[in-house]
Design a protein around this motif. Sequence first.
Motif, PDB file in Angstrom:
ATOM      1  N   GLY A 274       0.818  -1.213   0.000  1.00 54.03           N
ATOM      2  CA  GLY A 274       0.000   0.000   0.000  1.00 54.03           C
ATOM      3  C   GLY A 274       0.846   1.255   0.000  1.00 54.03           C
ATOM      4  N   ASP A 275       0.275   2.310   0.525  1.00 53.49           N
ATOM      5  CA  ASP A 275       0.944   3.603   0.517  1.00 53.49           C
ATOM      6  C   ASP A 275       2.125   3.634   1.497  1.00 53.49           C
ATOM      7  OD1 ASP A 275      -1.160   4.177  -1.096  1.00 53.49           O
ATOM      8  OD2 ASP A 275      -2.196   5.457   0.347  1.00 53.49           O
ATOM      9  N   VAL A 276       2.964   4.624   1.291  1.00 52.75           N
ATOM     10  CA  VAL A 276       4.001   4.949   2.266  1.00 52.75           C
ATOM     11  C   VAL A 276       3.686   6.335   2.808  1.00 52.75           C
ATOM     12  CG1 VAL A 276       6.469   5.302   2.644  1.00 52.75           C
ATOM     13  CG2 VAL A 276       5.691   3.639   0.942  1.00 52.75           C
ATOM     14  N   LEU A 277       3.727   6.487   4.128  1.00 54.97           N
ATOM     15  CA  LEU A 277       3.467   7.796   4.729  1.00 54.97           C
ATOM     16  C   LEU A 277       4.735   8.295   5.422  1.00 54.97           C
ATOM     17  CD1 LEU A 277       1.299   9.966   5.483  1.00 54.97           C
ATOM     18  CD2 LEU A 277       1.167   8.800   7.692  1.00 54.97           C
ATOM     19  N   ILE A 278       5.072   9.545   5.142  1.00 57.70           N
ATOM     20  CA  ILE A 278       6.201  10.189   5.822  1.00 57.70           C
ATOM     21  C   ILE A 278       5.610  11.291   6.691  1.00 57.70           C
ATOM     22  CG2 ILE A 278       8.333  11.479   5.481  1.00 57.70           C
ATOM     23  CD1 ILE A 278       8.510  10.151   2.693  1.00 57.70           C
TER      24      ILE A 278
ATOM     25  N   HIS C 192       2.578  34.450  -8.518  1.00 53.42           N
ATOM     26  CA  HIS C 192       1.305  33.901  -8.087  1.00 53.42           C
ATOM     27  C   HIS C 192       0.693  34.631  -6.904  1.00 53.42           C
ATOM     28  CE1 HIS C 192       3.382  30.499 -10.140  1.00 53.42           C
ATOM     29  NE2 HIS C 192       2.205  30.364 -10.683  1.00 53.42           N
ATOM     30  N   TYR C 202      12.653  31.345 -14.794  1.00 46.70           N
ATOM     31  CA  TYR C 202      13.643  30.603 -15.570  1.00 46.70           C
ATOM     32  C   TYR C 202      14.465  31.608 -16.362  1.00 46.70           C
ATOM     33  CZ  TYR C 202      10.431  26.779 -14.544  1.00 46.70           C
ATOM     34  OH  TYR C 202       9.631  25.865 -13.900  1.00 46.70           O
ATOM     35  N   HIS C 216      17.069  27.894 -12.994  1.00 52.27           N
ATOM     36  CA  HIS C 216      15.711  27.784 -12.478  1.00 52.27           C
ATOM     37  C   HIS C 216      15.736  28.225 -11.019  1.00 52.27           C
ATOM     38  CE1 HIS C 216      12.126  24.910 -11.405  1.00 52.27           C
ATOM     39  NE2 HIS C 216      11.784  26.164 -11.355  1.00 52.27           N
ATOM     40  N   LEU C 220       8.808  28.344  -4.558  1.00 54.49           N
ATOM     41  CA  LEU C 220       7.574  27.552  -4.455  1.00 54.49           C
ATOM     42  C   LEU C 220       7.794  26.130  -4.907  1.00 54.49           C
ATOM     43  CD1 LEU C 220       4.657  29.711  -5.891  1.00 54.49           C
ATOM     44  CD2 LEU C 220       4.853  28.756  -3.613  1.00 54.49           C
ATOM     45  N   PRO C 222       8.345  21.935  -3.681  1.00 54.66           N
ATOM     46  CA  PRO C 222       8.245  21.065  -2.503  1.00 54.66           C
ATOM     47  C   PRO C 222       9.603  20.607  -1.986  1.00 54.66           C
ATOM     48  CG  PRO C 222       7.555  19.898  -4.496  1.00 54.66           C
ATOM     49  CD  PRO C 222       7.711  21.341  -4.867  1.00 54.66           C
TER      50      PRO C 222
ATOM     51  N   TYR D 145       2.117  26.039 -10.910  1.00 57.24           N
ATOM     52  CA  TYR D 145       2.990  25.761 -12.051  1.00 57.24           C
ATOM     53  C   TYR D 145       3.429  24.312 -12.069  1.00 57.24           C
ATOM     54  CZ  TYR D 145       7.648  26.117  -9.690  1.00 57.24           C
ATOM     55  OH  TYR D 145       8.764  25.941  -8.916  1.00 57.24           O
ATOM     56  N   ILE D 146       3.873  23.909 -13.252  1.00 55.81           N
ATOM     57  CA  ILE D 146       4.342  22.545 -13.463  1.00 55.81           C
ATOM     58  C   ILE D 146       5.740  22.629 -14.047  1.00 55.81           C
ATOM     59  CG2 ILE D 146       3.995  20.442 -14.812  1.00 55.81           C
ATOM     60  CD1 ILE D 146       1.023  20.893 -14.672  1.00 55.81           C
ATOM     61  N   ASP D 147       6.612  21.814 -13.522  1.00 53.14           N
ATOM     62  CA  ASP D 147       7.984  21.804 -14.042  1.00 53.14           C
ATOM     63  C   ASP D 147       8.351  20.364 -14.366  1.00 53.14           C
ATOM     64  OD1 ASP D 147      10.718  23.497 -14.038  1.00 53.14           O
ATOM     65  OD2 ASP D 147      11.107  21.464 -13.330  1.00 53.14           O
ATOM     66  N   ARG D 227      10.918  13.556 -14.570  1.00 51.49           N
ATOM     67  CA  ARG D 227      10.275  14.102 -13.374  1.00 51.49           C
ATOM     68  C   ARG D 227       9.231  15.149 -13.742  1.00 51.49           C
ATOM     69  NH1 ARG D 227      14.518  16.803 -11.114  1.00 51.49           N
ATOM     70  NH2 ARG D 227      13.676  18.556 -12.240  1.00 51.49           N
ATOM     71  N   THR D 229       7.000  17.961 -11.607  1.00 47.39           N
ATOM     72  CA  THR D 229       6.669  18.595 -10.329  1.00 47.39           C
ATOM     73  C   THR D 229       5.442  19.467 -10.530  1.00 47.39           C
ATOM     74  OG1 THR D 229       9.000  18.670  -9.697  1.00 47.39           O
ATOM     75  CG2 THR D 229       7.511  20.125  -8.501  1.00 47.39           C
ATOM     76  N   VAL D 231       3.057  22.166  -8.628  1.00 49.81           N
ATOM     77  CA  VAL D 231       2.932  23.021  -7.453  1.00 49.81           C
ATOM     78  C   VAL D 231       1.521  23.570  -7.396  1.00 49.81           C
ATOM     79  CG1 VAL D 231       3.734  25.129  -6.353  1.00 49.81           C
ATOM     80  CG2 VAL D 231       5.369  23.599  -7.478  1.00 49.81           C
ATOM     81  N   MET D 236       1.579  19.938  -3.048  1.00 47.34           N
ATOM     82  CA  MET D 236       2.483  19.822  -4.178  1.00 47.34           C
ATOM     83  C   MET D 236       2.739  18.337  -4.426  1.00 47.34           C
ATOM     84  SD  MET D 236       5.126  22.824  -3.040  1.00 47.34           S
ATOM     85  CE  MET D 236       4.478  24.461  -2.612  1.00 47.34           C
ATOM     86  N   VAL D 238       5.206  15.408  -6.749  1.00 43.10           N
ATOM     87  CA  VAL D 238       6.322  15.125  -7.644  1.00 43.10           C
ATOM     88  C   VAL D 238       6.136  13.705  -8.176  1.00 43.10           C
ATOM     89  CG1 VAL D 238       8.808  14.824  -7.861  1.00 43.10           C
ATOM     90  CG2 VAL D 238       7.904  16.676  -6.446  1.00 43.10           C
ATOM     91  N   GLU D 246       8.244   4.132  -5.910  1.00 44.73           N
ATOM     92  CA  GLU D 246       7.758   5.365  -5.282  1.00 44.73           C
ATOM     93  C   GLU D 246       7.645   6.450  -6.337  1.00 44.73           C
ATOM     94  OE1 GLU D 246      10.067   6.212  -1.763  1.00 44.73           O
ATOM     95  OE2 GLU D 246       9.469   4.303  -0.867  1.00 44.73           O
ATOM     96  N   ARG D 249       5.031  11.408  -5.024  1.00 49.16           N
ATOM     97  CA  ARG D 249       5.089  11.911  -3.651  1.00 49.16           C
ATOM     98  C   ARG D 249       4.192  13.140  -3.575  1.00 49.16           C
ATOM     99  NH1 ARG D 249      10.360  10.367  -1.126  1.00 49.16           N
ATOM    100  NH2 ARG D 249      10.087  12.122   0.263  1.00 49.16           N
ATOM    101  N   TYR D 251       3.223  16.247  -1.268  1.00 49.87           N
ATOM    102  CA  TYR D 251       3.706  17.029  -0.135  1.00 49.87           C
ATOM    103  C   TYR D 251       2.582  17.916   0.390  1.00 49.87           C
ATOM    104  CZ  TYR D 251       8.365  15.794  -1.850  1.00 49.87           C
ATOM    105  OH  TYR D 251       9.482  15.111  -2.272  1.00 49.87           O
ATOM    106  N   VAL D 276       4.183  13.742   4.041  1.00 47.27           N
ATOM    107  CA  VAL D 276       4.404  13.379   2.648  1.00 47.27           C
ATOM    108  C   VAL D 276       3.742  12.014   2.433  1.00 47.27           C
ATOM    109  CG1 VAL D 276       6.102  12.882   0.847  1.00 47.27           C
ATOM    110  CG2 VAL D 276       6.622  14.568   2.640  1.00 47.27           C
ATOM    111  N   LEU D 277       2.970  11.890   1.380  1.00 46.17           N
ATOM    112  CA  LEU D 277       2.323  10.614   1.086  1.00 46.17           C
ATOM    113  C   LEU D 277       2.868  10.058  -0.232  1.00 46.17           C
ATOM    114  CD1 LEU D 277       0.038   8.567   1.849  1.00 46.17           C
ATOM    115  CD2 LEU D 277      -1.361   9.783   0.171  1.00 46.17           C
ATOM    116  N   ILE D 278       3.238   8.788  -0.186  1.00 48.65           N
ATOM    117  CA  ILE D 278       3.672   8.089  -1.400  1.00 48.65           C
ATOM    118  C   ILE D 278       2.612   7.044  -1.714  1.00 48.65           C
ATOM    119  CG2 ILE D 278       5.499   6.665  -2.408  1.00 48.65           C
ATOM    120  CD1 ILE D 278       7.418   7.927  -0.335  1.00 48.65           C
ATOM    121  N   PRO D 279       1.663   7.386  -2.583  1.00 43.49           N
ATOM    122  CA  PRO D 279       0.556   6.442  -2.804  1.00 43.49           C
ATOM    123  C   PRO D 279       1.019   5.217  -3.565  1.00 43.49           C
ATOM    124  CG  PRO D 279       0.433   8.253  -4.366  1.00 43.49           C
ATOM    125  CD  PRO D 279       1.573   8.575  -3.427  1.00 43.49           C
TER     126      PRO D 279
END
Lengths: 351, 351, 351, 351
Positions: A274-278, C192, C202, C216, C220, C222, D145-147, D227, D229, D231, D236, D238, D246, D249, D251, D276-279
Motif C-alpha cells: 500500500g501507501d508509504v506515509l512520511i 502567483h 527561468y 531555475h 515555491l 516542494p 505551475y508545473i515543471d 520528473r 513537479t 505546485v 504539491m 512530484v 515510489e 510523492r 507534499y 508526505v504521502l507516497i501512494p
Amino acid sequence: MVNVGIIGCGYWGAKHVRIFNTLPDARLTIVCDQDKEKLNQVREQYPYVARTSDYRDLFSDSVDALVIATPVSTHYNFAREALLHGKHVLAEKPLTASNKEAVELVKLAKKQNRVLMVGHTFIYHPAVDYLRQLIQSGELGEILYIDTARLNLGLIRPDVNVIWDLAPHDISIILYILDKEPISVRASGAAHFDPTVHDVAYLELKFDKEVLAHIHVSWLDPCKVRRVTIVGSRKMAVYNDISDSEKIRIYDKGINIPTDNDNFAGWPPRYRFGDVLIPFISNAEPLKMEGSEFVRCVIEGKNPKSDGWAGLRVVNILETAQRSLMNGGGHQKLRTLLPDSVPVSATPGGR
Amino acid sequence: MVNVGIIGCGYWGAKHVRIFNTLPDARLTIVCDQDKEKLNQVREQYPYVARTSDYRDLFSDSVDALVIATPVSTHYNFAREALLHGKHVLAEKPLTASNKEAVELVKLAKKQNRVLMVGHTFIYHPAVDYLRQLIQSGELGEILYIDTARLNLGLIRPDVNVIWDLAPHDISIILYILDKEPISVRASGAAHFDPTVHDVAYLELKFDKEVLAHIHVSWLDPCKVRRVTIVGSRKMAVYNDISDSEKIRIYDKGINIPTDNDNFAGWPPRYRFGDVLIPFISNAEPLKMEGSEFVRCVIEGKNPKSDGWAGLRVVNILETAQRSLMNGGGHQKLRTLLPDSVPVSATPGGR
Amino acid sequence: MVNVGIIGCGYWGAKHVRIFNTLPDARLTIVCDQDKEKLNQVREQYPYVARTSDYRDLFSDSVDALVIATPVSTHYNFAREALLHGKHVLAEKPLTASNKEAVELVKLAKKQNRVLMVGHTFIYHPAVDYLRQLIQSGELGEILYIDTARLNLGLIRPDVNVIWDLAPHDISIILYILDKEPISVRASGAAHFDPTVHDVAYLELKFDKEVLAHIHVSWLDPCKVRRVTIVGSRKMAVYNDISDSEKIRIYDKGINIPTDNDNFAGWPPRYRFGDVLIPFISNAEPLKMEGSEFVRCVIEGKNPKSDGWAGLRVVNILETAQRSLMNGGGHQKLRTLLPDSVPVSATPGGR
Amino acid sequence: MVNVGIIGCGYWGAKHVRIFNTLPDARLTIVCDQDKEKLNQVREQYPYVARTSDYRDLFSDSVDALVIATPVSTHYNFAREALLHGKHVLAEKPLTASNKEAVELVKLAKKQNRVLMVGHTFIYHPAVDYLRQLIQSGELGEILYIDTARLNLGLIRPDVNVIWDLAPHDISIILYILDKEPISVRASGAAHFDPTVHDVAYLELKFDKEVLAHIHVSWLDPCKVRRVTIVGSRKMAVYNDISDSEKIRIYDKGINIPTDNDNFAGWPPRYRFGDVLIPFISNAEPLKMEGSEFVRCVIEGKNPKSDGWAGLRVVNILETAQRSLMNGGGHQKLRTLLPDSVPVSATPGGR
C-alpha cells in the motif's frame, strides 16, 4: 529556578552547557573540567558562569542539580557523592559502568529522595515518541522484530568499547518504544585496533513470543547510518535519523496469512502493498527536551522518563551483552534487576 | 555443442530455460516439470524443446548435462542419479540439504569424472568479481569485516527457512571475495509465521585474526536491500546490488593508528577522508555467465569456479549455522569438510 | 587589523557579525540596525561590540571597512556614502538595484582607491572552486551547457522578486567557473501571490558557440534543491550543494562523434560510460572565506575575486533578465558595461 | 477480434509487436520493415506472424488496424493511405511532422469514420492518471505551475531534434492532467553536434491566470531524469518515473497568505509543512493499456483518450515551439487548431 552545575565540558558536556543556558527555569551557575582550555571556551561564550577544576566546588549551596558528562567509569563516584550532598543528578548514558553501581545509585537516590536521571537523549526525540505512539496505537499490528544500525567512521574511544558507547542509544529506544523487558541478550563483534576494545558489534535482544531486536553498532563503517526498522504484522516503519526532513516512513505493507480451518490454510501467504506515509515530525532538539524534563522533575519532585531504573535496565543489558561477547556469543539470560527485599518505587518512570 | 536438460521450470528453472536457449555452445533439448502449465509456457516460447513430466527421460542419450532447479530436498537424488548416468550436473544453490549429501555428490562426481557445479550465481556477477580483485590487489588493505544484508518483503517458502533460501548468496560471495575458510559460524533469528521456518535471521562467520562477516537475511522487511559492505584497513567498499548503475562505491577513508614506539603511540587515531569512486561495472547477466561457465567446463573438462567443493563449503556453513540457530546462537566450530583418506582434487576451483 | 562595521543585522547581517568576530585580522567594532531587538541579540553574544541605530555612526574613524547587509534598494546609498567617507565596502549581493548604480559605485571606488566587494558567497565555496579548476584544466572538455536549480518552499520577499533574490548566486557561480561573458539573457516566470513579484523564474544566458546556461529559481517548490549540472564534451559534473558529504560528482561519460571524412561520418554517435568520481571537498565555510578575502584585500590593497566589476556584471544580467521577463521572454542582448572613456582597471578581479 | 498490422519494427515497433501478441482481442497478423534483420527477430519469437518489406501488404483485408512506428516524417503518408484504405490507425508520437498534416489526418479519419489514435503512452500510465485525479479532485488546490525534466545521455536522433523527440511525452502529460489549453509557448536550446538538430531545449507553456508549465528535455545529461513537479496552492506533487516503487510523492505543504482587509494583510506569508504521502501505484504497463484502448475503440467505435485531436494539439505546440526556438525564444501565441467551417466532432476525446 534550578541552579545547575556541570561536570565535564567535553563533547556532550559542551552541549549541556549550551542547553542549560537557554532553559527558562534553570540557571547554569558553575562548570567543572580538568582542561583549562575547555573552561576558557565556556568563559568566552558565557562569562557569567563560574568555572572550576575542583569538582567538589559543585557541592556548594549554589548548586541544586548536577549534570555529569564525564567518562563512564567516573559516573558512579560523582553521582554517589552528589546524591549524598543532596543534589539531583543527571548522568550521561550509560548510567554507570556496572549493574552493581547502577543498583546502588538507584537505591541511594530513593533514600535521599532526589531525582536520578540518565541522559537517554533519544527517548526525548519527537521521532522516537512518534514511533512509541505508533506501536501503542496498534497501527503496526503485533511487533515482529526491530533492526537497528548506528554506524560511522570515527570517534573510536579508548575507555569503552562500541557497545558501551553506541548501543545505549538503541537499547533505550527499543525499551522505550516496545515497553517490554527482554529475556535474554547476546553479542559478538571484533576488536581490530585495540584487542580489548571492540569497534564493531552485533547485539540481539530476545523478548517473549519470537520478538527480537537486533542492534548493529560500529565505529568502522564508510557510511553514517542511524536507522531503526520496525516490522509489524500490519505495517512497517523505518526511522532514519540521518534524514533532515523525512525521519520516519510508515509502509502499509505486510503478509496476510489466512487462518481458515481448511486443509490449505495459511499457504501461500498473500502480500499486501500500500501507501508509504512520511509523517511531519517536529524538529525540537532532543537534548533540550531532556534538559527541560530534568528541570521539571527537580521542581515538581517527579520521576523522569529516563530515571535511574531506566538507566539500570540499560546497564544490565550492556553488562550481560558484554558477558556474551566474551563467551562465544550465545544468548545469556538477563538477571532480575533488584532483590525483592529492597523497597523501591513500584512504578518506575514518570510517564 | 552440449545438449542440456532442465529439471524444474519454476522461478529459477524458467530463467535457465531462457539462458540455455541463448548460449552458443549449448542446445536445450528437453525440460521436465510436474506442472503441465509450466511445460505449456515453455512450449509457447520454445516449441522445439521437448517436454516431459518424467525426470528419467532426461537420462537419455540426447542429454549431456543436467540443470537441477527443483526444491533443495530433491537436489541430492536428482544429482546422484544424473551423475550415475554419466551426466554433468549444474544444481541450484544450495547444492544439497545436508553436508553428508554434498560430500557424497562431490565424491561421486570425482569418481564419474563429471562436472558438478552449483548455481552460486553471484560469483559470476561482474560486481562481485570486481570486489574480489579489489581485495586481492590490496587496495582495500587488510579486510577487517564484511557486513551483508539481503532483505525484502516476500517469497516466504514452505520448504526451507530464510537462511537456506537467501544466505547461500551471501556466503558464496563472502567465500569468493575473501578466498578464506571461516573457523566458526553462529546464527539466530525468529520464526513468526511457521514456528519451524525462520523468516528473519542473522549469521556470523568468524575467520582468523578478528575478521568477521555478518549476514542479515529477511523475508520480512519493508525495503528491498541487497548490500555488501567491506571494511578494509585502507579503504572501504559498498556493493549495492539494487542500484542499476552505481553498484559499487569505494570510499577512500579509514583510520590511521600510528605505530610508533613512544608512550602515546596509537592514540588518538587519525581519520582519513578522501574521494569516493563509483567504478563502471559491466551489466553482463550473471546467470548467463554461470551458464557459459558450465558449458565451457563440460566441453573442456575443467572445474568450474562454483564446483561441488564450493557447494559443499556453503552447505557445511548452512548446516552449522542451523545448529547454532537451534542451540542458543553461540559460535559453532566448522567441521573439516572431507576425511583425509578421500582422494579428491587438491586444487578445487577452476580459476 | 581592520576595524569593521556592519549595517543590517538580519539574516545575512547576523552571519557576518558571527564571521567577523572570528577573523584574526579583523575587529568588529560597531553594528547598526533599526530594530532594537536585533541589536540586543548582538549585545548578548558580543557585549564588547558597539551598537547604533544611526548608520552615520559607522563613518567615524573607528571603522575602516563596512559590511552592508540591508535590502538591495538601499545598497547604493550606503555604499556611496561609505566610499565618500573613505571606507572600504563589502555589500551583500546583488551589489545594487540597477546597472547605473553599480557603474557609479565601481567608478567611485576606483576614484577613492577603496576596496568595493560584493558578497557573491558561492564563489568562495570550495566546491565551486573545484568546478572552476575542473573546467579550466580541460578535464570536462569543451563546456556545452550548464543547468542550475535553486528551489525551496519559502522566504518569499516583499522587496525583490525571485530573480533578484536567488539568481545572483547562480549567475555569479556560472560567470566564475566559465570565466566568460554572456552575449544575451532571457527570463520568464510567474507571480502567483503578488502580481508584481515573480516567485518562480527561468533564466537563460547565451554565450558564444552554442554554450548556454539555464537557471531555475523558485520560492515555491516542494523540495529544497541547489544543483549545478555542467555538461562537457568529455565529462560531466553535478554539484549538489544540499548533500553534506558528496557535493560534486564527476561522470566520465559522453558522446563520441567520429569526425572522419567519409560519407557516414558522425553517425551514429557512440556513447561512452565510465566511472563516477566523488572528490573530497573541504568543508570550509564560504562566508568565512569571503570575509577573509575582504580583510586581506583591505590590508594589502588588492582587488577581491568578487570586486565591484563582478557585482556590476551580475547586476547587468539581472537588469536585462528583468527586461526580458517584462517583454515576452525573448533573448535580450547584454549591453556593454562601461563606456570606453571611463578609465578603470583593465584587469578586474584579483585572481 | 481485431487484426493488426505494424509498420516499423524499431525501438517502439518491437514493443508494439510484443504488446499486440498478448492482447486478448487483437491478433497481430503482419509486420513490415525494410530491415531484414528486424523481420528475422520477429520470426524467431513469433513464427506465426507474417512479414513483409512492402508496406502496401498491410492494406489487405487481413488487416483491420495499423500501428505506425516509423520516423515522424513518414507518419502522415502511411496514416493517410491507411485511412483511405479504411484501416484504423495508431501512430506513434508525435502524430505528424506538421500542424497541417495533423489537421488533414483528423479530418480524414472523421470522414472515413475510422479511429485515429496517437501513441501518447504516458497518459495511459497509472501514475499520470493518479495525478490527473489528484488535480481534478482539488486536493492540490489551484495549480500554480508545473515543471518537468526528461533527461538522459543518449539516443541522439538524426531526423528530429530533442523537442520533437522527447517533449511530446511531457506536453501530452501536461495537457492531460491540467485539462486546459495553453495560450502561448516558447522554446530555446542548443545544438552542439549537428547545428540543425537541437540536443537540449527548454520549453514553456503559458496558460491563463499565471499558470505556466516548463519543460526541460535533453539528450546530454549525466543523469537519467523523468520528473514532473506540480505546485498547487494547497499541496504539491512530484512524479518521478525513474523510481520503481515510489513514483509519486504528495507534499502537504504550501504558503498561506492571509487575505484580511487590514493594513498588514498578506504579509508575512505563513508556511505550512505537513506529511508526505507516497501512494501505491499499480505497475500496469502503459503501452499495454494504450494497445488495449486502441483495440477497444476499434471494436466499440469509440474515440480514444489520445485521439487525433490530442495528437494535433501536441503537434501544434511543437510547431509553435520550433518557431520560437528559431526566433529568439520569445513567447509565441498558439494558433487556433481548426477553422470553424470544418465540421468535426465537438467533443474530442472519449473520456
